[in-house]
Scaffold this active site. Sequence first.
Site, PDB file in Angstrom:
ATOM      1  N   ARG A  38       0.883  -1.176   0.000  1.00  0.00           N
ATOM      2  CA  ARG A  38       0.000   0.000   0.000  1.00  0.00           C
ATOM      3  C   ARG A  38       0.911   1.214   0.000  1.00  0.00           C
ATOM      4  NH1 ARG A  38      -5.228   1.348   3.590  1.00  0.00           N
ATOM      5  NH2 ARG A  38      -6.056   0.126   1.861  1.00  0.00           N
ATOM      6  N   HIS A  77      -7.227   0.860  -6.636  1.00  0.00           N
ATOM      7  CA  HIS A  77      -7.435   0.020  -5.450  1.00  0.00           C
ATOM      8  C   HIS A  77      -8.090  -1.283  -5.934  1.00  0.00           C
ATOM      9  CE1 HIS A  77      -7.696  -1.200  -1.450  1.00  0.00           C
ATOM     10  NE2 HIS A  77      -8.557  -0.344  -0.934  1.00  0.00           N
ATOM     11  N   GLN A 114     -10.005  -3.752  -3.667  1.00  0.00           N
ATOM     12  CA  GLN A 114     -11.335  -3.290  -3.284  1.00  0.00           C
ATOM     13  C   GLN A 114     -12.345  -3.561  -4.397  1.00  0.00           C
ATOM     14  OE1 GLN A 114     -12.203  -1.767  -0.190  1.00  0.00           O
ATOM     15  NE2 GLN A 114     -14.210  -2.278  -0.986  1.00  0.00           N
ATOM     16  N   ASP A 158     -17.340   7.061  -1.493  1.00  0.00           N
ATOM     17  CA  ASP A 158     -16.084   6.952  -0.733  1.00  0.00           C
ATOM     18  C   ASP A 158     -15.776   8.347  -0.185  1.00  0.00           C
ATOM     19  OD1 ASP A 158     -13.583   6.170   0.269  1.00  0.00           O
ATOM     20  OD2 ASP A 158     -12.578   6.273  -1.680  1.00  0.00           O
ATOM     21  N   CYS A 209     -16.313   1.634   0.609  1.00  0.00           N
ATOM     22  CA  CYS A 209     -15.119   0.823   0.896  1.00  0.00           C
ATOM     23  C   CYS A 209     -14.648   0.986   2.334  1.00  0.00           C
ATOM     24  CB  CYS A 209     -13.999   1.223  -0.064  1.00  0.00           C
ATOM     25  SG  CYS A 209     -13.599   2.969   0.031  1.00  0.00           S
ATOM     26  N   ARG A 257     -13.220  -8.551   1.030  1.00  0.00           N
ATOM     27  CA  ARG A 257     -11.824  -8.170   0.775  1.00  0.00           C
ATOM     28  C   ARG A 257     -10.922  -9.382   0.999  1.00  0.00           C
ATOM     29  NH1 ARG A 257      -9.804  -3.088   1.247  1.00  0.00           N
ATOM     30  NH2 ARG A 257      -7.908  -4.184   0.666  1.00  0.00           N
TER      31      ARG A 257
HETATM   32  N1  NVA Z   1      -9.968   6.685  -1.393  1.00  0.00           N
HETATM   33  C1  NVA Z   1      -9.587   6.263  -0.068  1.00  0.00           C
HETATM   34  C2  NVA Z   1      -9.762   4.781   0.089  1.00  0.00           C
HETATM   35  C3  NVA Z   1      -9.480   4.222   1.444  1.00  0.00           C
HETATM   36  C4  NVA Z   1      -9.619   2.730   1.558  1.00  0.00           C
HETATM   37  C5  NVA Z   1      -8.153   6.672   0.213  1.00  0.00           C
HETATM   38  O1  NVA Z   1      -7.292   6.483  -0.645  1.00  0.00           O
HETATM   39  O2  NVA Z   1      -7.895   7.204   1.284  1.00  0.00           O
END
Ligand code: NVA
Length: 306
Positions: free
Chosen positions: A102, A129, A132, A223, A264, A292
């Site tokens: 990540r 992502h 997800q 989101d 998410c 997930r």
């Molecule tokens: N768009 C959000 C997703 C978090 C799982 C981020 O990148 O913070």
Amino acid sequence: MSLQNFLADDQLSKKQTLELIELAKKIKTNPADYAQALAGKSVAMIFEKPSLRTHVSFDMGINKLGGHALYLGQQNGKLGERERISDYANNLSCYADAIVARVFSNDSIEGLAKHASVPVVNALCDVYHPCQSLADFVTLSETFDDLEKVKLAYIGDGNNVSNSLMIMAATLGVDFTLVCPEGHGPSKEILAKTASFAAQSGAKFSYTNNIDELGQQDAIYTDTWVSMGDEDPTKKALILEKFASYQVNHELMNKAGANVVMHCQPAHLGEEITEELFDSEMSVVFQEAENRMWAQNAVLVTLLTD
Ligand code: NVA
């Protein structure tokens, strides 16, 4: 199926995506059959950003497959600063059978994949992502009989989650509507990729800044309005004002005729989604969270055992 890495939705064919969805559901239904799938294998997990679901679902998911997961936080500094990304990838490849990462920048994911001799999984970057979106299409396929008849809309900030979701929808032939405030939509490159996948699958894809153009939907997704790494306290009030009419709430669900709401997480209750809707029977957010783990396990089993 042969898969070298799991980096971005645009690197997956419709067939590969459908196979991963089916495998995730198979592992979910018969976890005991996969209890030794990763026996003797270790996965190094790099996290440059905070995480609850991704960290826990990978760690516990790998454990359910009989493998070993190692969490690497920020103790070694930012990727590419203390050591080059190539050295990070080469060193981890000496010990690990796969790398999950990540990261802040998609370049880091690509750098890891370029130099590692083991598969790399994108566990979120600034652009994608894919773990997800795969989990979300597992969830949608459990909720609706035929994915190709589903109308899915994403409302809010055009970000990593919406990018992955719309590319995967276009690949799979799912009708997708994206609604973002002006100036907060996806890049031209992502729009072009989505349009080309939609043309191939025959899926309908539309993008608008006008929330009144939403139309009838089966499921609505949202989101956070500000993603990790983009936080700027001086802009928060402006964002709240600009995004206010894009909030996903009961009124919007009724107007769109939708009865499934997705997120998410982490959710900012009272901002992109109301607490009542998040907690309502329309919400499948915890099913998405659970999926997930099954989706990622399908990815790992495919990468490490096929
Ligand atoms: N768009 C959000 C997703 C978090 C799982 C981020 O990148 O913070």
